[in-house]
Design an enzyme around this catalytic site. Sequence first.
Site, short mmCIF file in Angstrom:
data_model
loop_
_atom_site.label_atom_id
_atom_site.label_comp_id
_atom_site.label_asym_id
_atom_site.label_seq_id
_atom_site.Cartn_x
_atom_site.Cartn_y
_atom_site.Cartn_z
N GLY A 5 72.16 -6.36 7.90
CA GLY A 5 73.22 -5.68 7.14
C GLY A 5 74.49 -5.74 7.96
N CYS A 27 87.80 20.39 5.41
CA CYS A 27 87.65 21.67 6.09
C CYS A 27 86.34 21.68 6.85
CB CYS A 27 87.75 22.80 5.08
SG CYS A 27 89.38 22.78 4.35
C1 PLP Z 1 68.81 -0.90 7.24
C2 PLP Z 1 67.81 -1.96 7.25
C3 PLP Z 1 68.16 -3.25 7.66
C4 PLP Z 1 69.54 -3.63 8.17
O1 PLP Z 1 69.81 -3.20 9.46
P1 PLP Z 1 71.17 -3.61 10.18
O2 PLP Z 1 71.12 -2.90 11.48
O3 PLP Z 1 72.30 -3.16 9.32
O4 PLP Z 1 71.18 -5.08 10.31
C5 PLP Z 1 67.18 -4.21 7.60
N1 PLP Z 1 65.94 -3.93 7.16
C6 PLP Z 1 65.57 -2.71 6.77
C7 PLP Z 1 64.20 -2.47 6.27
C8 PLP Z 1 66.49 -1.69 6.79
O5 PLP Z 1 66.11 -0.46 6.40
#
Ligand code: PLP
Length: 402
Positions: free
Chosen positions: A261, A328
């Site tokens: 991600g 706030c």
């Molecule tokens: C959140 C997640 C990812 C991505 O992780 P990053 O650190 O953003 O690359 C990959 N696989 C699973 C199962 C996740 O929950």
Amino acid sequence: MTREDLLKLAEEYGSPLYVYDGNKIEFQYNRLKAAFKKVNRLKINYAVKALSNISVLKFLHDLGAGMDTVSLQEVRLCREAGIPAEDIIYTPNGVSMEELEGAAALGVQINIDNLSILEQFGTKHPKIPVCIRINPHVMAGGNTNISVGHIDSKFGISIHQLPHIKRIVENTGMSVNGIHMHTGSDILDIEVFLYASEILFETAAQFSDLEFIDFGSGFKVPYKEGDIETNIEEMGEKLSARFNEFCHEYGRELTLAFEPGKFLVSEAGKFLAKVNVVKQTTSTVFAQIDSGFNHFIRPMFYGSNHEIENISNPDGKPRFYSVVGYICETDTFANNRRISEISEGDIISFSNAGAYCFSMASNYNSRYRPAEILSYSGKFHLIRERETFDELIATQKLINIH
Ligand SMILES: *Cc1c(COP(=O)(O)O)cnc(C)c1O
């Protein structure tokens, strides 16, 4: 994206605003792909939760990415973006059997992370092949040490329960087509990653119908100069060689899957906000922006350090500011940070605002969530409008109790 571009966008669409650089996303995608060019079957599944705008999903799918989802809603967003079910893997944690069956009915690849659901699912749907999420209990200890720990992590099925997994698979007659791990942010360096991969290979060797092995993610991106960054090229070289060797031993060519991600979208994102007030106290100068942790929670939630630039006055004399929000609640983005001189009305930009920023935004203080822009090769596209009061009120019911 130049400063001028960003200023123009803030003027046109207002602030706060998220802007994503599609060219940077493409660059990162191609970089990861190139690092694993020696693997014949590579699947990069984008972790939707990092940034789930459907235009971003479509953009990544058009580049060749599959999608990694953690909820039925994310699966539906992918389908909405025109992404076929066979390009989607569903990797939830602790969801109900009902939700899992809902995802299976949509035809996506199921990934199971606990023994109870594995047994229920295998008993009811032995014909639907599943992937199994293993917890290898590997984490980085100290600098380069590898320690076996994290026994209490809620994610995945413990590697120590492998005999139990095999018993369920045998008893139900279900088929396992993938083995998966995602140790997340525990993995900081390549040696640790490769060590965990060996555990995954050992596990994979126990199943005869595999199509893929999924190594999850957890790649680091730099936030500021000198930060640790996963050396993707070196890792690609080493893991590819080992993967190909494993496939040879296994007797079949498997797909190597990843689900990044942050690596794909973090650096592509800028968060723009306007300085409402510059407030001088006896000890501190606060720059108070038109946002808070309702829009951008990472600095408070994770202590993450996002570079801040005053794009309205980039060449001003640097001064020290504490950048805070307008909700706030204590919402400190940065303490005593050197930023070029800020005047009220200036637009400041936060870097690394692509991953886990908009997707974690809320309506706290009944503020609208920001608009989002996707840029690509000099063109700017509005991919989400700023919320409106009608949307804020849409699901609420006004009742008369007395
Ligand atoms: C959140 C997640 C990812 C991505 O992780 P990053 O650190 O953003 O690359 C990959 N696989 C699973 C199962 C996740 O929950």
